[in-house]
Motif scaffolding. Structure first.
Motif, short mmCIF file in Angstrom:
data_model
loop_
_atom_site.label_atom_id
_atom_site.label_comp_id
_atom_site.label_asym_id
_atom_site.label_seq_id
_atom_site.Cartn_x
_atom_site.Cartn_y
_atom_site.Cartn_z
N LYS A 85 0.79 -1.45 0.15
CA LYS A 85 0.12 -0.03 -0.02
C LYS A 85 0.80 1.27 -0.05
N ALA A 86 2.04 1.17 0.79
CA ALA A 86 2.78 2.34 0.83
C ALA A 86 3.55 2.64 -0.43
N ILE A 87 3.94 1.37 -1.13
CA ILE A 87 4.69 1.50 -2.41
C ILE A 87 3.85 2.20 -3.45
N ARG A 88 2.41 1.82 -3.44
CA ARG A 88 1.68 2.58 -4.33
C ARG A 88 1.07 3.88 -4.08
N ALA A 89 1.12 4.09 -2.82
CA ALA A 89 0.91 5.57 -2.45
C ALA A 89 1.88 6.53 -2.85
N ALA A 90 3.24 5.91 -2.88
CA ALA A 90 4.27 6.82 -3.23
C ALA A 90 4.37 6.93 -4.88
N GLY A 91 3.55 6.69 -5.45
CA GLY A 91 3.69 6.70 -6.94
C GLY A 91 4.35 5.70 -7.65
N SER A 92 4.86 4.61 -6.90
CA SER A 92 5.65 3.71 -7.83
C SER A 92 4.73 2.60 -8.46
N GLN A 93 4.95 2.22 -9.62
CA GLN A 93 4.36 1.22 -10.23
C GLN A 93 5.12 -0.01 -10.57
N VAL A 94 6.04 -0.05 -9.70
CA VAL A 94 7.44 -1.28 -10.04
C VAL A 94 6.46 -2.42 -9.64
N PRO A 95 6.80 -3.50 -10.68
CA PRO A 95 6.17 -4.95 -10.49
C PRO A 95 6.46 -5.39 -9.15
N ILE A 96 5.54 -6.34 -8.57
CA ILE A 96 5.71 -6.87 -7.26
C ILE A 96 5.57 -7.99 -7.03
N PHE A 97 6.31 -9.15 -6.61
CA PHE A 97 6.51 -10.23 -6.64
C PHE A 97 6.46 -10.89 -5.12
N GLY A 98 5.75 -12.13 -4.77
CA GLY A 98 5.69 -12.24 -3.40
C GLY A 98 5.68 -13.76 -3.33
N ALA A 99 5.75 -14.42 -2.08
CA ALA A 99 5.62 -15.63 -1.71
C ALA A 99 4.19 -16.03 -0.91
N ASP A 100 4.22 -17.19 -0.63
CA ASP A 100 2.88 -17.76 -0.21
C ASP A 100 2.25 -17.06 1.28
N GLY A 101 3.31 -16.36 1.87
CA GLY A 101 2.85 -15.72 3.22
C GLY A 101 1.93 -14.44 2.68
N MET A 102 1.83 -13.90 1.49
CA MET A 102 0.90 -12.89 1.34
C MET A 102 -0.56 -13.53 0.65
N VAL A 103 -0.64 -14.85 0.55
CA VAL A 103 -1.77 -15.29 0.16
C VAL A 103 -2.80 -15.52 1.17
N SER A 104 -3.47 -14.49 1.56
CA SER A 104 -4.51 -14.40 2.40
C SER A 104 -5.46 -13.26 2.23
N GLU A 125 -6.74 -11.60 4.36
CA GLU A 125 -6.17 -10.22 5.03
C GLU A 125 -5.42 -9.48 4.15
N PHE A 126 -4.55 -9.83 3.59
CA PHE A 126 -3.74 -9.33 2.64
C PHE A 126 -4.41 -8.48 1.64
N LEU A 127 -5.60 -9.12 1.07
CA LEU A 127 -6.27 -8.27 -0.02
C LEU A 127 -7.22 -7.25 0.67
N ARG A 128 -7.57 -7.50 1.93
CA ARG A 128 -8.49 -6.56 2.51
C ARG A 128 -7.73 -5.36 2.94
N ARG A 129 -6.32 -5.65 3.47
CA ARG A 129 -5.73 -4.43 3.89
C ARG A 129 -4.92 -3.60 2.90
N ALA A 130 -4.58 -4.32 1.91
CA ALA A 130 -3.94 -3.68 0.73
C ALA A 130 -4.96 -2.84 -0.10
N GLY A 131 -6.08 -3.47 -0.25
CA GLY A 131 -7.10 -2.97 -1.16
C GLY A 131 -6.78 -3.09 -2.68
N PRO A 132 -6.87 -1.71 -3.31
CA PRO A 132 -6.68 -1.42 -4.63
C PRO A 132 -5.23 -1.62 -4.78
N ALA A 133 -4.45 -1.21 -4.03
CA ALA A 133 -3.04 -1.37 -4.10
C ALA A 133 -2.44 -2.86 -4.38
N ALA A 134 -3.27 -3.44 -4.14
CA ALA A 134 -2.55 -4.98 -4.24
C ALA A 134 -2.76 -5.47 -5.84
#
Length: 402
Positions: free
Chosen positions: A267-286, A288-297
Protein backbone atom coordinates in the motif's frame (compact mmCIF):
# COMPACT_ATOMS: atom_id res chain seq x y z
CA UNK A 1 7.01 -39.44 37.20
CA UNK A 2 5.42 -37.35 34.47
CA UNK A 3 7.42 -34.31 35.53
CA UNK A 4 10.60 -36.37 35.44
CA UNK A 5 9.76 -37.59 31.95
CA UNK A 6 9.13 -34.05 30.77
CA UNK A 7 12.45 -32.90 32.20
CA UNK A 8 14.29 -35.67 30.36
CA UNK A 9 12.44 -34.78 27.17
CA UNK A 10 13.36 -31.09 27.44
CA UNK A 11 17.02 -31.96 28.10
CA UNK A 12 17.02 -34.25 25.08
CA UNK A 13 15.50 -31.51 22.90
CA UNK A 14 18.18 -29.04 23.98
CA UNK A 15 20.87 -31.60 23.18
CA UNK A 16 19.34 -32.25 19.76
CA UNK A 17 19.27 -28.53 18.95
CA UNK A 18 22.93 -28.29 19.89
CA UNK A 19 23.87 -31.18 17.58
CA UNK A 20 21.88 -29.84 14.64
CA UNK A 21 24.53 -27.31 13.61
CA UNK A 22 25.03 -28.74 10.14
CA UNK A 23 21.57 -29.23 8.60
CA UNK A 24 22.84 -28.74 5.06
CA UNK A 25 25.27 -31.60 5.50
CA UNK A 26 22.45 -33.80 6.75
CA UNK A 27 20.31 -32.89 3.76
CA UNK A 28 23.16 -33.54 1.34
CA UNK A 29 23.74 -36.98 2.88
CA UNK A 30 20.05 -37.83 2.55
CA UNK A 31 19.93 -38.45 6.28
CA UNK A 32 16.45 -39.92 6.19
CA UNK A 33 17.86 -43.15 4.76
CA UNK A 34 19.35 -43.95 8.15
CA UNK A 35 15.80 -44.02 9.52
CA UNK A 36 13.80 -45.65 6.73
CA UNK A 37 14.07 -48.74 4.57
CA UNK A 38 12.62 -47.02 2.61
CA UNK A 39 9.33 -46.28 4.42
CA UNK A 40 9.52 -48.21 7.68
CA UNK A 41 10.84 -46.84 10.95
CA UNK A 42 12.68 -49.68 12.68
CA UNK A 43 13.27 -48.11 16.07
CA UNK A 44 11.86 -49.34 19.38
CA UNK A 45 8.51 -47.59 18.91
CA UNK A 46 7.35 -50.33 16.52
CA UNK A 47 7.12 -52.84 19.35
CA UNK A 48 5.86 -50.55 22.10
CA UNK A 49 2.18 -50.40 22.99
CA UNK A 50 1.62 -46.84 24.13
CA UNK A 51 -1.46 -45.36 25.75
CA UNK A 52 -5.02 -46.61 25.70
CA UNK A 53 -5.45 -49.40 23.15
CA UNK A 54 -9.22 -49.02 23.21
CA UNK A 55 -9.83 -45.25 23.34
CA UNK A 56 -13.28 -43.71 23.04
CA UNK A 57 -11.94 -41.24 20.47
CA UNK A 58 -8.86 -41.07 18.22
CA UNK A 59 -7.01 -37.93 19.27
CA UNK A 60 -4.88 -35.87 16.88
CA UNK A 61 -3.27 -32.66 18.11
CA UNK A 62 -3.32 -29.42 16.16
CA UNK A 63 -0.70 -26.79 16.95
CA UNK A 64 -1.80 -23.45 15.52
CA UNK A 65 -1.45 -19.73 16.10
CA UNK A 66 -5.02 -19.10 17.19
CA UNK A 67 -4.01 -15.77 18.73
CA UNK A 68 -1.10 -13.40 18.23
CA UNK A 69 0.48 -12.31 14.95
CA UNK A 70 -0.33 -15.54 13.09
CA UNK A 71 -3.98 -15.75 14.10
CA UNK A 72 -5.33 -15.27 10.58
CA UNK A 73 -3.44 -18.34 9.43
CA UNK A 74 -4.35 -20.37 12.52
CA UNK A 75 -8.06 -19.63 12.26
CA UNK A 76 -8.05 -20.66 8.59
CA UNK A 77 -6.29 -23.89 9.56
CA UNK A 78 -8.93 -24.60 12.18
CA UNK A 79 -11.78 -24.04 9.73
CA UNK A 80 -10.34 -26.48 7.21
CA UNK A 81 -9.39 -29.06 9.84
CA UNK A 82 -12.80 -28.96 11.53
CA UNK A 83 -14.56 -29.48 8.22
CA UNK A 84 -12.43 -32.54 7.45
CA UNK A 85 -12.96 -33.97 10.95
CA UNK A 86 -16.73 -33.64 10.69
CA UNK A 87 -16.79 -35.31 7.27
CA UNK A 88 -14.64 -38.18 8.49
CA UNK A 89 -16.82 -38.70 11.57
CA UNK A 90 -19.98 -38.62 9.46
CA UNK A 91 -18.52 -41.59 7.55
CA UNK A 92 -17.77 -43.62 10.65
CA UNK A 93 -14.65 -42.00 12.05
CA UNK A 94 -11.23 -43.66 12.29
CA UNK A 95 -10.90 -47.31 13.32
CA UNK A 96 -14.60 -47.23 14.14
CA UNK A 97 -14.18 -44.36 16.63
CA UNK A 98 -14.79 -40.60 16.38
CA UNK A 99 -11.81 -38.51 15.33
CA UNK A 100 -11.08 -35.82 17.93
CA UNK A 101 -8.92 -32.79 17.12
CA UNK A 102 -7.23 -31.31 20.18
CA UNK A 103 -6.21 -27.69 19.56
CA UNK A 104 -3.34 -25.96 21.34
CA UNK A 105 -2.62 -22.27 20.72
CA UNK A 106 1.13 -21.53 20.50
CA UNK A 107 0.46 -17.80 19.96
CA UNK A 108 3.13 -17.78 17.22
CA UNK A 109 5.74 -17.98 20.00
CA UNK A 110 8.50 -20.60 20.06
CA UNK A 111 8.58 -20.92 23.84
CA UNK A 112 4.84 -21.33 24.08
CA UNK A 113 4.94 -23.83 21.24
CA UNK A 114 7.29 -26.08 23.17
CA UNK A 115 5.01 -25.94 26.20
CA UNK A 116 1.89 -26.72 24.16
CA UNK A 117 3.59 -29.55 22.24
CA UNK A 118 4.49 -31.26 25.52
CA UNK A 119 0.91 -30.81 26.73
CA UNK A 120 -0.44 -32.45 23.57
CA UNK A 121 1.88 -35.41 24.01
CA UNK A 122 1.71 -35.99 27.77
CA UNK A 123 -1.61 -34.49 28.87
CA UNK A 124 -3.79 -34.97 25.80
CA UNK A 125 -2.02 -38.16 24.70
CA UNK A 126 -2.50 -37.56 20.99
CA UNK A 127 -1.43 -40.12 18.37
CA UNK A 128 -0.06 -37.49 15.97
CA UNK A 129 0.31 -33.72 15.61
CA UNK A 130 -0.56 -31.32 12.79
CA UNK A 131 1.25 -27.95 12.83
CA UNK A 132 2.49 -25.41 13.40
CA UNK A 133 2.27 -22.11 11.49
CA UNK A 134 5.48 -20.25 12.30
CA UNK A 135 8.51 -22.19 11.00
CA UNK A 136 10.42 -21.50 14.22
CA UNK A 137 7.56 -23.01 16.20
CA UNK A 138 7.47 -26.02 13.89
CA UNK A 139 11.21 -26.48 14.45
CA UNK A 140 10.67 -26.59 18.23
CA UNK A 141 7.80 -29.06 17.94
CA UNK A 142 9.76 -31.24 15.50
CA UNK A 143 12.57 -31.74 18.01
CA UNK A 144 10.07 -32.73 20.68
CA UNK A 145 8.12 -35.11 18.43
CA UNK A 146 11.45 -36.66 17.39
CA UNK A 147 12.24 -37.50 21.01
CA UNK A 148 8.66 -38.55 21.72
CA UNK A 149 8.55 -40.62 18.50
CA UNK A 150 5.27 -39.08 17.34
CA UNK A 151 4.31 -38.25 13.72
CA UNK A 152 4.05 -34.54 12.92
CA UNK A 153 2.74 -32.91 9.73
CA UNK A 154 3.03 -29.20 8.98
CA UNK A 155 0.69 -27.57 6.50
CA UNK A 156 2.14 -24.04 6.60
CA UNK A 157 5.84 -23.89 7.53
CA UNK A 158 7.93 -23.49 4.36
CA UNK A 159 11.40 -23.03 5.92
CA UNK A 160 13.64 -25.60 4.13
CA UNK A 161 15.54 -26.37 7.34
CA UNK A 162 12.42 -27.85 8.94
CA UNK A 163 13.18 -31.02 6.99
CA UNK A 164 16.95 -30.77 7.35
CA UNK A 165 17.09 -31.86 10.99
CA UNK A 166 16.83 -35.47 9.87
CA UNK A 167 13.71 -36.45 11.82
CA UNK A 168 11.83 -39.46 10.42
CA UNK A 169 8.71 -38.22 12.24
CA UNK A 170 8.43 -34.81 10.54
CA UNK A 171 6.36 -34.33 7.36
CA UNK A 172 5.28 -31.37 5.23
CA UNK A 173 2.42 -31.25 2.68
CA UNK A 174 3.27 -28.08 0.75
CA UNK A 175 6.29 -26.86 -1.21
CA UNK A 176 9.12 -25.21 0.72
CA UNK A 177 10.91 -21.89 0.21
CA UNK A 178 13.57 -23.41 -2.03
CA UNK A 179 10.99 -24.54 -4.55
CA UNK A 180 9.15 -21.23 -4.29
CA UNK A 181 12.42 -19.29 -4.60
CA UNK A 182 13.46 -21.16 -7.73
CA UNK A 183 10.03 -20.62 -9.28
CA UNK A 184 10.07 -16.89 -8.46
CA UNK A 185 13.58 -16.59 -9.91
CA UNK A 186 12.45 -18.33 -13.12
CA UNK A 187 9.49 -15.97 -13.42
CA UNK A 188 11.29 -12.75 -12.50
CA UNK A 189 14.73 -13.19 -14.07
CA UNK A 190 14.15 -15.65 -16.91
CA UNK A 191 10.59 -15.25 -18.14
CA UNK A 192 10.21 -11.50 -17.50
CA UNK A 193 13.88 -10.65 -18.00
CA UNK A 194 14.20 -8.27 -15.04
CA UNK A 195 17.82 -7.49 -14.17
CA UNK A 196 17.67 -4.94 -11.37
CA UNK A 197 15.59 -6.56 -8.64
CA UNK A 198 15.33 -5.60 -4.97
CA UNK A 199 14.16 -7.59 -1.95
CA UNK A 200 12.08 -6.56 1.05
CA UNK A 201 12.01 -9.30 3.70
CA UNK A 202 10.24 -9.46 7.04
CA UNK A 203 12.44 -9.63 10.12
CA UNK A 204 11.20 -13.01 11.32
CA UNK A 205 12.20 -16.56 10.52
CA UNK A 206 9.89 -16.75 7.52
CA UNK A 207 11.28 -13.59 5.98
CA UNK A 208 14.90 -14.34 6.86
CA UNK A 209 14.95 -17.88 5.49
CA UNK A 210 12.86 -17.10 2.42
CA UNK A 211 14.87 -13.96 1.69
CA UNK A 212 18.14 -15.83 2.14
CA UNK A 213 16.94 -18.49 -0.29
CA UNK A 214 15.94 -16.11 -3.08
CA UNK A 215 19.08 -13.98 -2.59
CA UNK A 216 21.32 -17.05 -3.00
CA UNK A 217 19.41 -18.21 -6.07
CA UNK A 218 19.86 -14.75 -7.59
CA UNK A 219 23.63 -14.92 -6.98
CA UNK A 220 23.81 -18.41 -8.47
CA UNK A 221 22.17 -17.07 -11.61
CA UNK A 222 24.68 -14.22 -11.90
CA UNK A 223 21.93 -11.73 -11.21
CA UNK A 224 22.46 -10.58 -7.58
CA UNK A 225 19.77 -8.47 -5.94
CA UNK A 226 20.51 -4.73 -6.02
CA UNK A 227 19.34 -4.34 -2.41
CA UNK A 228 18.04 -6.37 0.55
CA UNK A 229 16.05 -4.64 3.26
CA UNK A 230 14.26 -5.86 6.40
CA UNK A 231 10.91 -4.62 7.65
CA UNK A 232 9.73 -5.45 11.17
CA UNK A 233 6.73 -7.43 12.43
CA UNK A 234 4.00 -4.94 13.26
CA UNK A 235 5.63 -2.17 11.19
CA UNK A 236 3.25 0.47 9.83
CA UNK A 237 5.61 3.24 8.68
CA UNK A 238 7.51 2.24 5.53
CA UNK A 239 9.33 5.51 4.85
CA UNK A 240 12.70 3.74 4.92
CA UNK A 241 11.59 1.22 2.31
CA UNK A 242 10.11 3.91 0.07
CA UNK A 243 13.34 5.95 0.25
CA UNK A 244 15.33 2.86 -0.75
CA UNK A 245 12.97 2.21 -3.62
CA UNK A 246 13.41 5.75 -4.93
CA UNK A 247 17.17 5.55 -4.53
CA UNK A 248 17.63 2.34 -6.54
CA UNK A 249 14.64 2.43 -8.97
CA UNK A 250 14.52 -1.37 -9.46
CA UNK A 251 12.90 -3.10 -12.43
CA UNK A 252 10.92 -5.25 -9.97
CA UNK A 253 10.80 -6.09 -6.26
CA UNK A 254 10.25 -9.29 -4.31
CA UNK A 255 8.51 -9.22 -0.92
CA UNK A 256 9.03 -12.13 1.45
CA UNK A 257 6.76 -11.50 4.42
CA UNK A 258 3.44 -12.19 6.10
CA UNK A 259 0.07 -10.83 5.09
CA UNK A 260 -0.45 -7.86 7.43
CA UNK A 261 2.93 -6.18 7.06
CA UNK A 262 3.24 -7.07 3.37
CA UNK A 263 -0.13 -5.41 2.76
CA UNK A 264 1.06 -2.24 4.48
CA UNK A 265 4.27 -2.20 2.43
CA UNK A 266 2.46 -2.74 -0.88
CA UNK A 267 0.00 0.00 0.00
CA UNK A 268 2.86 2.40 0.86
CA UNK A 269 4.66 1.61 -2.41
CA UNK A 270 1.61 2.43 -4.51
CA UNK A 271 0.79 5.50 -2.41
CA UNK A 272 4.30 6.80 -3.18
CA UNK A 273 3.46 6.69 -6.88
CA UNK A 274 5.62 3.69 -7.78
CA UNK A 275 4.25 1.15 -10.25
CA UNK A 276 7.17 -1.24 -9.88
CA UNK A 277 6.12 -4.87 -10.47
CA UNK A 278 5.72 -6.70 -7.16
CA UNK A 279 6.28 -10.42 -6.61
CA UNK A 280 5.78 -12.33 -3.37
CA UNK A 281 5.69 -15.72 -1.68
CA UNK A 282 2.83 -17.67 -0.11
CA UNK A 283 2.78 -15.67 3.16
CA UNK A 284 0.89 -12.99 1.24
CA UNK A 285 -1.79 -15.37 -0.02
CA UNK A 286 -4.43 -14.44 2.52
CA UNK A 287 -7.81 -12.69 2.44
CA UNK A 288 -6.37 -10.32 5.06
CA UNK A 289 -3.67 -9.21 2.61
CA UNK A 290 -6.30 -8.39 0.00
CA UNK A 291 -8.49 -6.58 2.52
CA UNK A 292 -5.72 -4.46 4.00
CA UNK A 293 -3.91 -3.64 0.77
CA UNK A 294 -7.13 -2.90 -1.10
CA UNK A 295 -6.69 -1.57 -4.67
CA UNK A 296 -2.93 -1.28 -4.10
CA UNK A 297 -2.68 -5.08 -4.28
CA UNK A 298 -3.81 -5.13 -7.92
CA UNK A 299 -1.21 -6.73 -10.18
CA UNK A 300 0.80 -8.30 -7.35
CA UNK A 301 2.03 -11.76 -8.33
CA UNK A 302 2.47 -14.44 -5.63
CA UNK A 303 3.20 -18.13 -5.37
CA UNK A 304 -0.14 -19.89 -5.03
CA UNK A 305 -0.15 -23.19 -3.10
CA UNK A 306 -3.87 -23.80 -3.57
CA UNK A 307 -5.42 -23.43 -7.01
CA UNK A 308 -9.12 -23.07 -6.29
CA UNK A 309 -9.89 -23.06 -10.02
CA UNK A 310 -8.75 -26.69 -10.46
CA UNK A 311 -11.30 -28.56 -12.52
CA UNK A 312 -11.25 -31.47 -10.11
CA UNK A 313 -14.36 -32.84 -8.40
CA UNK A 314 -12.55 -33.30 -5.06
CA UNK A 315 -11.43 -29.67 -5.02
CA UNK A 316 -14.72 -28.24 -6.20
CA UNK A 317 -16.75 -30.29 -3.71
CA UNK A 318 -14.51 -29.04 -0.89
CA UNK A 319 -14.93 -25.41 -1.97
CA UNK A 320 -18.71 -25.74 -2.20
CA UNK A 321 -18.95 -27.42 1.22
CA UNK A 322 -16.61 -24.87 2.81
CA UNK A 323 -18.59 -21.94 1.36
CA UNK A 324 -21.86 -23.40 2.60
CA UNK A 325 -20.47 -23.83 6.11
CA UNK A 326 -18.46 -20.62 6.52
CA UNK A 327 -19.98 -18.25 3.98
CA UNK A 328 -16.64 -17.61 2.23
CA UNK A 329 -14.16 -19.31 -0.06
CA UNK A 330 -11.33 -21.30 1.52
CA UNK A 331 -7.75 -20.07 1.32
CA UNK A 332 -4.56 -22.10 1.04
CA UNK A 333 -4.21 -22.52 4.79
CA UNK A 334 -7.70 -23.95 5.21
CA UNK A 335 -7.26 -26.26 2.22
CA UNK A 336 -3.92 -27.67 3.34
CA UNK A 337 -5.20 -28.24 6.89
CA UNK A 338 -8.20 -30.07 5.42
CA UNK A 339 -5.87 -32.31 3.43
CA UNK A 340 -3.64 -32.87 6.48
CA UNK A 341 -6.50 -34.18 8.61
CA UNK A 342 -7.49 -36.64 5.88
CA UNK A 343 -3.85 -37.72 5.43
CA UNK A 344 -3.42 -38.31 9.15
CA UNK A 345 -6.76 -40.10 9.50
CA UNK A 346 -5.87 -42.45 6.66
CA UNK A 347 -2.43 -43.12 8.16
CA UNK A 348 -3.98 -44.01 11.53
CA UNK A 349 -6.56 -46.22 9.81
CA UNK A 350 -3.78 -48.09 8.01
CA UNK A 351 -1.20 -48.11 10.80
CA UNK A 352 -3.45 -48.75 13.77
CA UNK A 353 -2.78 -47.46 17.27
CA UNK A 354 0.99 -47.54 17.00
CA UNK A 355 2.86 -44.31 16.32
CA UNK A 356 5.68 -45.92 14.33
CA UNK A 357 3.22 -47.69 12.04
CA UNK A 358 1.20 -44.47 11.66
CA UNK A 359 4.47 -42.80 10.62
CA UNK A 360 5.15 -45.59 8.12
CA UNK A 361 1.71 -45.23 6.57
CA UNK A 362 2.19 -41.48 6.25
CA UNK A 363 5.64 -41.91 4.66
CA UNK A 364 4.20 -44.32 2.09
CA UNK A 365 1.72 -41.70 0.81
CA UNK A 366 1.74 -41.53 -2.98
CA UNK A 367 -0.64 -39.50 -5.14
CA UNK A 368 -3.18 -38.93 -2.38
CA UNK A 369 -6.13 -37.10 -4.01
CA UNK A 370 -6.02 -33.93 -1.93
CA UNK A 371 -8.10 -30.82 -2.52
CA UNK A 372 -4.81 -28.97 -3.08
CA UNK A 373 -3.76 -31.55 -5.68
CA UNK A 374 -2.13 -34.99 -5.61
CA UNK A 375 0.08 -35.36 -2.52
CA UNK A 376 3.16 -37.57 -2.23
CA UNK A 377 6.08 -37.60 0.19
CA UNK A 378 9.66 -37.98 -1.06
CA UNK A 379 12.63 -39.48 0.78
CA UNK A 380 12.80 -36.38 2.98
CA UNK A 381 9.09 -36.65 3.91
CA UNK A 382 8.62 -33.48 1.88
CA UNK A 383 6.09 -32.52 -0.79
CA UNK A 384 7.83 -32.35 -4.20
CA UNK A 385 5.01 -30.91 -6.29
CA UNK A 386 5.44 -27.89 -8.54
CA UNK A 387 4.78 -24.22 -7.88
CA UNK A 388 2.07 -22.14 -9.53
CA UNK A 389 1.43 -18.39 -9.40
CA UNK A 390 -1.53 -16.08 -9.04
CA UNK A 391 -2.04 -12.40 -9.81
CA UNK A 392 -4.35 -10.11 -7.87
CA UNK A 393 -7.11 -9.03 -10.25
CA UNK A 394 -10.26 -7.19 -9.17
CA UNK A 395 -9.51 -7.93 -5.54
CA UNK A 396 -9.02 -11.68 -6.00
CA UNK A 397 -6.14 -14.08 -6.52
CA UNK A 398 -6.38 -15.40 -10.08
CA UNK A 399 -4.06 -18.30 -11.04
CA UNK A 400 -1.64 -17.54 -13.86
CA UNK A 401 -1.82 -19.98 -16.73
CA UNK A 402 1.31 -21.10 -18.57
Amino acid sequence: MIRHGRLLLCLAVVATMGLAGSPLAAQGMKAYHQWTAPFEYNGPARTITEGDTDPKTIRVGVLASLSGSGASYGSAMQEGADLARDEINARGGVLGRPLELVYRDDRNDMGENGHQTVRLLFDDKVWAIIGSVHSGCTHVAARITLKAETPQLTTVSTDPTVQMIGSPWMFRCLVDDRAQGRAIADLVFTKNGYKRVGLFQQKNRYGKMGGKTIAQIAVDRQNPLIFKNFFNPGQTDFAEQIALLRQHTPDAIIIWGLDLEAAGLVKAIRAAGSQVPIFGADGMVSPEFLRRAGPAAEGTVVTYPFDDTRNDPVTQRFIATFEKRYGKRPDSFAAHAYDAVYLMARAIERGGLNKARIRDALAATREFPGVTGPISFNEFNDDPRGVIFARVENGEFRPLKD
